[in-house]
Design a protein around this motif. Structure first.
Motif, PDB file in Angstrom:
ATOM      1  N   ALA A 181       0.804  -1.218   0.000  1.00 58.52           N
ATOM      2  CA  ALA A 181       0.000   0.000   0.000  1.00 58.52           C
ATOM      3  C   ALA A 181       0.834   1.264   0.000  1.00 58.52           C
ATOM      4  CB  ALA A 181      -0.945   0.017   1.213  1.00 58.52           C
ATOM      5  N   GLY A 182       2.059   1.222   0.515  1.00 52.93           N
ATOM      6  CA  GLY A 182       2.929   2.379   0.503  1.00 52.93           C
ATOM      7  C   GLY A 182       2.914   3.180   1.795  1.00 52.93           C
ATOM      8  N   PRO A 183       3.933   4.038   1.994  1.00 51.89           N
ATOM      9  CA  PRO A 183       4.097   4.769   3.251  1.00 51.89           C
ATOM     10  C   PRO A 183       3.284   6.060   3.302  1.00 51.89           C
ATOM     11  CG  PRO A 183       5.953   5.200   1.822  1.00 51.89           C
ATOM     12  CD  PRO A 183       5.086   4.204   1.092  1.00 51.89           C
ATOM     13  N   MET A 184       2.933   6.465   4.521  1.00 51.62           N
ATOM     14  CA  MET A 184       2.320   7.772   4.733  1.00 51.62           C
ATOM     15  C   MET A 184       3.350   8.870   4.466  1.00 51.62           C
ATOM     16  SD  MET A 184       2.171   8.257   8.912  1.00 51.62           S
ATOM     17  CE  MET A 184       1.264   6.743   9.234  1.00 51.62           C
ATOM     18  N   PRO A 185       2.899  10.134   4.273  1.00 51.44           N
ATOM     19  CA  PRO A 185       3.866  11.225   4.125  1.00 51.44           C
ATOM     20  C   PRO A 185       4.702  11.383   5.388  1.00 51.44           C
ATOM     21  CG  PRO A 185       1.655  11.913   3.463  1.00 51.44           C
ATOM     22  CD  PRO A 185       1.509  10.586   4.133  1.00 51.44           C
ATOM     23  N   SER A 186       5.900  11.911   5.220  1.00 50.72           N
ATOM     24  CA  SER A 186       6.768  12.150   6.377  1.00 50.72           C
ATOM     25  C   SER A 186       6.119  13.157   7.312  1.00 50.72           C
ATOM     26  CB  SER A 186       8.135  12.675   5.919  1.00 50.72           C
ATOM     27  OG  SER A 186       8.763  11.742   5.062  1.00 50.72           O
ATOM     28  N   GLY A 187       6.236  12.885   8.610  1.00 55.73           N
ATOM     29  CA  GLY A 187       5.669  13.773   9.611  1.00 55.73           C
ATOM     30  C   GLY A 187       6.747  14.464  10.410  1.00 55.73           C
ATOM     31  N   LEU A 188       6.571  14.481  11.732  1.00 53.19           N
ATOM     32  CA  LEU A 188       7.560  15.094  12.607  1.00 53.19           C
ATOM     33  C   LEU A 188       8.919  14.439  12.367  1.00 53.19           C
ATOM     34  CD1 LEU A 188       7.775  17.094  15.109  1.00 53.19           C
ATOM     35  CD2 LEU A 188       7.717  15.012  16.515  1.00 53.19           C
ATOM     36  N   PRO A 189       9.975  15.229  12.148  1.00 57.64           N
ATOM     37  CA  PRO A 189      11.286  14.612  11.921  1.00 57.64           C
ATOM     38  C   PRO A 189      11.662  13.640  13.034  1.00 57.64           C
ATOM     39  CG  PRO A 189      11.368  16.951  11.417  1.00 57.64           C
ATOM     40  CD  PRO A 189      10.015  16.697  12.037  1.00 57.64           C
ATOM     41  N   ASN A 190      12.292  12.549  12.642  1.00 57.53           N
ATOM     42  CA  ASN A 190      12.554  11.476  13.605  1.00 57.53           C
ATOM     43  C   ASN A 190      13.456  11.911  14.751  1.00 57.53           C
ATOM     44  OD1 ASN A 190      11.078   9.175  12.532  1.00 57.53           O
ATOM     45  ND2 ASN A 190      12.430   9.352  10.766  1.00 57.53           N
ATOM     46  N   ALA A 191      14.418  12.791  14.481  1.00 56.59           N
ATOM     47  CA  ALA A 191      15.291  13.258  15.556  1.00 56.59           C
ATOM     48  C   ALA A 191      14.487  14.009  16.614  1.00 56.59           C
ATOM     49  CB  ALA A 191      16.384  14.153  14.989  1.00 56.59           C
ATOM     50  N   GLU A 192      13.501  14.791  16.166  1.00 55.44           N
ATOM     51  CA  GLU A 192      12.652  15.523  17.115  1.00 55.44           C
ATOM     52  C   GLU A 192      11.780  14.546  17.912  1.00 55.44           C
ATOM     53  OE1 GLU A 192      10.496  18.903  15.639  1.00 55.44           O
ATOM     54  OE2 GLU A 192      12.004  19.281  14.083  1.00 55.44           O
ATOM     55  N   LYS A 193      11.241  13.548  17.234  1.00 57.42           N
ATOM     56  CA  LYS A 193      10.410  12.557  17.917  1.00 57.42           C
ATOM     57  C   LYS A 193      11.215  11.837  18.998  1.00 57.42           C
ATOM     58  CE  LYS A 193       9.512   8.725  15.733  1.00 57.42           C
ATOM     59  NZ  LYS A 193       8.943   7.773  14.747  1.00 57.42           N
ATOM     60  N   ALA A 194      12.426  11.405  18.668  1.00 56.44           N
ATOM     61  CA  ALA A 194      13.257  10.700  19.636  1.00 56.44           C
ATOM     62  C   ALA A 194      13.595  11.599  20.821  1.00 56.44           C
ATOM     63  CB  ALA A 194      14.535  10.197  18.963  1.00 56.44           C
ATOM     64  N   ALA A 195      13.854  12.879  20.544  1.00 59.84           N
ATOM     65  CA  ALA A 195      14.192  13.808  21.625  1.00 59.84           C
ATOM     66  C   ALA A 195      13.011  14.008  22.569  1.00 59.84           C
ATOM     67  CB  ALA A 195      14.642  15.143  21.032  1.00 59.84           C
ATOM     68  N   VAL A 196      11.816  14.101  22.014  1.00 60.78           N
ATOM     69  CA  VAL A 196      10.622  14.260  22.854  1.00 60.78           C
ATOM     70  C   VAL A 196      10.425  13.031  23.732  1.00 60.78           C
ATOM     71  CG1 VAL A 196       8.094  14.442  22.808  1.00 60.78           C
ATOM     72  CG2 VAL A 196       9.473  15.872  21.292  1.00 60.78           C
ATOM     73  N   ARG A 197      10.636  11.849  23.181  1.00 65.21           N
ATOM     74  CA  ARG A 197      10.478  10.630  23.976  1.00 65.21           C
ATOM     75  C   ARG A 197      11.481  10.582  25.126  1.00 65.21           C
ATOM     76  NH1 ARG A 197       9.653   6.061  19.163  1.00 65.21           N
ATOM     77  NH2 ARG A 197       7.455   6.565  18.722  1.00 65.21           N
ATOM     78  N   LYS A 198      12.704  10.990  24.866  1.00 64.82           N
ATOM     79  CA  LYS A 198      13.702  11.019  25.937  1.00 64.82           C
ATOM     80  C   LYS A 198      13.308  12.024  27.017  1.00 64.82           C
ATOM     81  CE  LYS A 198      17.844   9.624  23.347  1.00 64.82           C
ATOM     82  NZ  LYS A 198      19.212  10.052  22.955  1.00 64.82           N
ATOM     83  N   ARG A 199      12.808  13.180  26.613  1.00 62.85           N
ATOM     84  CA  ARG A 199      12.411  14.205  27.592  1.00 62.85           C
ATOM     85  C   ARG A 199      11.254  13.708  28.454  1.00 62.85           C
ATOM     86  NH1 ARG A 199      11.052  19.759  25.250  1.00 62.85           N
ATOM     87  NH2 ARG A 199      11.195  20.287  27.485  1.00 62.85           N
ATOM     88  N   TYR A 200      10.340  12.962  27.834  1.00 60.49           N
ATOM     89  CA  TYR A 200       9.229  12.401  28.611  1.00 60.49           C
ATOM     90  C   TYR A 200       9.743  11.358  29.594  1.00 60.49           C
ATOM     91  CZ  TYR A 200       4.865   9.983  29.727  1.00 60.49           C
ATOM     92  OH  TYR A 200       3.809   9.415  30.400  1.00 60.49           O
ATOM     93  N   ALA A 201      10.660  10.483  29.127  1.00 57.41           N
ATOM     94  CA  ALA A 201      11.220   9.453  30.013  1.00 57.41           C
ATOM     95  C   ALA A 201      11.967  10.081  31.178  1.00 57.41           C
ATOM     96  CB  ALA A 201      12.157   8.531  29.227  1.00 57.41           C
ATOM     97  N   ALA A 202      12.586  11.237  30.939  1.00 57.28           N
ATOM     98  CA  ALA A 202      13.340  11.913  31.997  1.00 57.28           C
ATOM     99  C   ALA A 202      12.439  12.754  32.901  1.00 57.28           C
ATOM    100  CB  ALA A 202      14.411  12.792  31.372  1.00 57.28           C
TER     101      ALA A 202
END
Length: 610
Positions: A181-202
């Motif tokens: 079926a193919g991929p969705m359009p790119s969303g939030l850049p992955n580096a930003e997503k990873a940074a947000v997850r780390k901030r939440y974990a911290a």
């Protein structure tokens, strides 16, 4: 044609020799299942009438005769999964293309499609791995009516594609084409997503901020764009020759995607025994196809789940693929991509940089793919060096065409040539020692973090680890041992919740590693993680006898996974606590007790079939 690399040739020959008796028996059964003419010709009149009762008058006439191929459509459509929502209209589209080409098609059945992204950290995740074998059985049920001459398999995500393939291989005399079926359009850049997850974990931000970021990442119909199991599936299906060339990463809802879907319907007719290019899936998926798949996985740093799924799919074809094969090929396979979580780019960036056509061409020229392997879309894999395009748009006639792949990558930060790789070895390694055997995804791990020796802290769940992290108990060099997470214990759930806290500890300057008999899939991240430890703790593996404070060494380069405890002392210890009870209820888990009792080890694919 390029001569295969000597290691690729050696591994492929070894697979064939090791599998000779099983493969011969499988091919013999496949040949015996092939009927003279359409399989429905052997049905009784009442049986056949049931089979076409709901069809239109034209299809009824065709199905009465013996000259028209009838195609089974097996679909994993649901509109909860973004990757599968675009499949809603595929059956009607495929039927129209098939009818126009002189065939008939019926939706033979549906298969379940669960989302690991939704069930992460929930009880439902304990059904996830087993859903692969449920999908395989549901596929077999769909194809069991002796009405079909070929199959179109509609599915994208983690366990669904391997399950469809395993099920189809039990009908190895039929051709089968996977229709993506193919991929969705790119969303939030992955580096930003990873940074947000780390901030939440911290503990630096709250749930609302985390949810806002996640909703910007996963935001539209189509496959999630990070390079996890779903997108690894797509790439592997193309390299194994089960997709049409270039079909993997064309976005949904575009004219090119529609043209590729129509072409899949037309092509499967040609692949049937009534066509002029008979290509049964059981013959197509030989030792060359699986060796090619392993190389493609290694060259792209793909999902570790495929150290399970490729082994299980190969077994369904009568082939014995082992982790040793992965390890040997990894030593000579260059890493040609940097895709999240190994980098910051996603599959849309990969596709724009040259995608599968460039990748396949580079690996063929390096002698690391069998260019002569059979495919559904052309004579051999050599034909998959081309990129699909629309030609004569707006005019009558065939719109789908192909052009030669670009000679150079469009973005060296995402996709490179075999002469200029990111690393000179593959993205997956096998480690071995007195704790058993395990898999490590090293493509996302910086070189300075690839050797860790530190005291163990033992947990029986990812929740226990999260609690210890929140209490500040892990602010030190540590090897987190998370056990009783294997297939026999609780279905081998993915442990994605471990990635953010362990990443935070590593960012604080500590030496950190994870050792577990559970899974991490494509999201193991920057922390070295020895996963799929086999034998698992619940099956008596040595992981059950590790204690807090034992020094554990994980050396991904040397392939070592050891605990610094004398062998006789380790063997004499009683297994530690934390093993799940015999009875597990809730979220349907009680229905899978027979699966947990019958499942094989991770190293053999963690399947229930023998």
């Amino acid at each position: 044609m390029t001569t295969p690399h000597p290691v690729l040739a050696r591994v492929t020959d070894r697979i064939a020799a090791r599998s000779a008796d099983r493969r011969a028996a499988y091919l013999r059964r496949t040949a015996e299942a092939r009927a003279a003419g359409p399989a429905r010709g052997g049905l009784g009149c009442a049986n056949l009438a049931h089979g076409f009762a709901a069809c239109g008058p034209g299809d009824k006439l065709r199905l009465r005769g013996g000259e028209t191929p009838n195609i089974a459509i097996v679909t994993a459509y649901n509109d909860m999964l973004s990757a599968h929502q675009p499949l809603k209209d595929y059956p009607d589209r495929l039927k129209a293309a098939i009818t126009a080409a002189g065939g008939t098609a019926q939706v033979a059945g549906g298969v379940p499609a669960m989302c690991d992204g939704i069930t992460q950290g929930r009880a439902g995740m304990e059904l996830s791995l087993f859903s692969r074998d449920v999908v395989a059985m549901a596929t077999a049920v769909a194809l069991s009516h002796d009405m079909f001459d070929g199959a179109l398999l509609l599915g994208v995500c983690d366990k669904i594609v391997p399950g469809l393939v395993i099920g189809a291989l039990s009908f190895g005399h039929l051709p089968a084409v996977l229709v993506p079926a193919g991929p969705m359009p790119s969303g939030l850049p992955n580096a930003e997503k990873a940074a947000v997850r780390k901030r939440y974990a911290a503990g630096e931000i709250g749930r609302d901020d985390l949810l806002a970021a996640e909703a910007k990442s996963y935001h539209a119909p189509g496959t999630c764009t990070f390079y996890g199991t779903a997108n690894s599936n797509q790439l592997l299906m193309e390299v194994m020759g089960l997709h049409l060339p270039g079909a993997s990463f064309v976005p949904p809802g575009t004219p090119l995607r529609d043209a590729l879907t129509d072409a899949a319907g037309r092509r499967v007719l040609e692949l049937t025994a009534l066509g002029d290019a008979y290509t049964p899936i059981g013959e197509l998926l030989d030792e060359r196809a699986f060796a090619n798949a392993v190389v493609a996985l290694l060259a792209t740093g793909g999902s570790t789940n495929h150290t399970l799924h490729l082994v299980a799919m190969a077994a369904a074809a009568g082939l014995d693929l082992t982790w040793d094969d992965f390890d040997e090929l990894s030593r000579v396979t260059p890493l040609l991509t940097r895709l999240y979580p190994s980098g910051t780019a996603d599959v849309n960036h990969f596709h724009a940089a040259g995608g599968t056509a460039f990748l396949i061409g580079e690996l063929i020229d390096a002698g690391l793919l069998h260019a002569d392997a059979r495919t559904v879309g052309g004579a051999t894999l050599a034909d998959y060096r081309a990129t699909p395009v629309l030609e004569n748009a707006g005019l009558d006639g065939e719109a789908l065409g192909y052009r030669e792949a670009p000679a150079e990558t469009g973005d060296k930060t995402v996709l490179r040539s075999a002469a200029d790789p990111f690393e000179d070895h593959g993205g997956l390694h096998t480690v071995t020692g007195n704790l058993g055997r395990a898999v490590v995804k090293v493509s996302a791990v910086a070189p300075e973090h690839r050797v860790v020796e530190a005291p163990a802290r033992v947990f029986a769940s990812q929740e226990e680890l999260q609690d210890a992290f929140a209490a500040g108990e892990l602010d030190r060099d540590v090897v987190a041992v998370v056990r009783y997470q294997g297939p026999r214990a609780n279905g081998m759930p993915e442990l994605h919740r471990l990635t953010p806290p362990l990443s935070v500890l590593q960012d604080r300057g500590f030496r950190v590693a994870l050792v577990t008999d559970g899974r991490m899939s494509g999201a193991s991240g920057s922390v070295p993680a020895a996963i799929h430890v086999s034998p698992e703790a619940a099956a008596g593996g040595p992981l059950a006898r590790v204690r807090d404070g034992d020094v554990v060494r994980l050396d991904t380069g040397a392939g070592e996974l050891t605990v610094r405890v004398p062998d006789d002392e380790l063997a004499a210890r009683e297994p530690g606590g934390g093993a799940p009870g015999a009875e597990t209820f809730g979220t349907g888990r009680e229905l899978f007790a027979a699966f947990r009792a019958a499942v094989g080890p991770a190293e053999r694919g963690a399947g229930i079939f023998r």
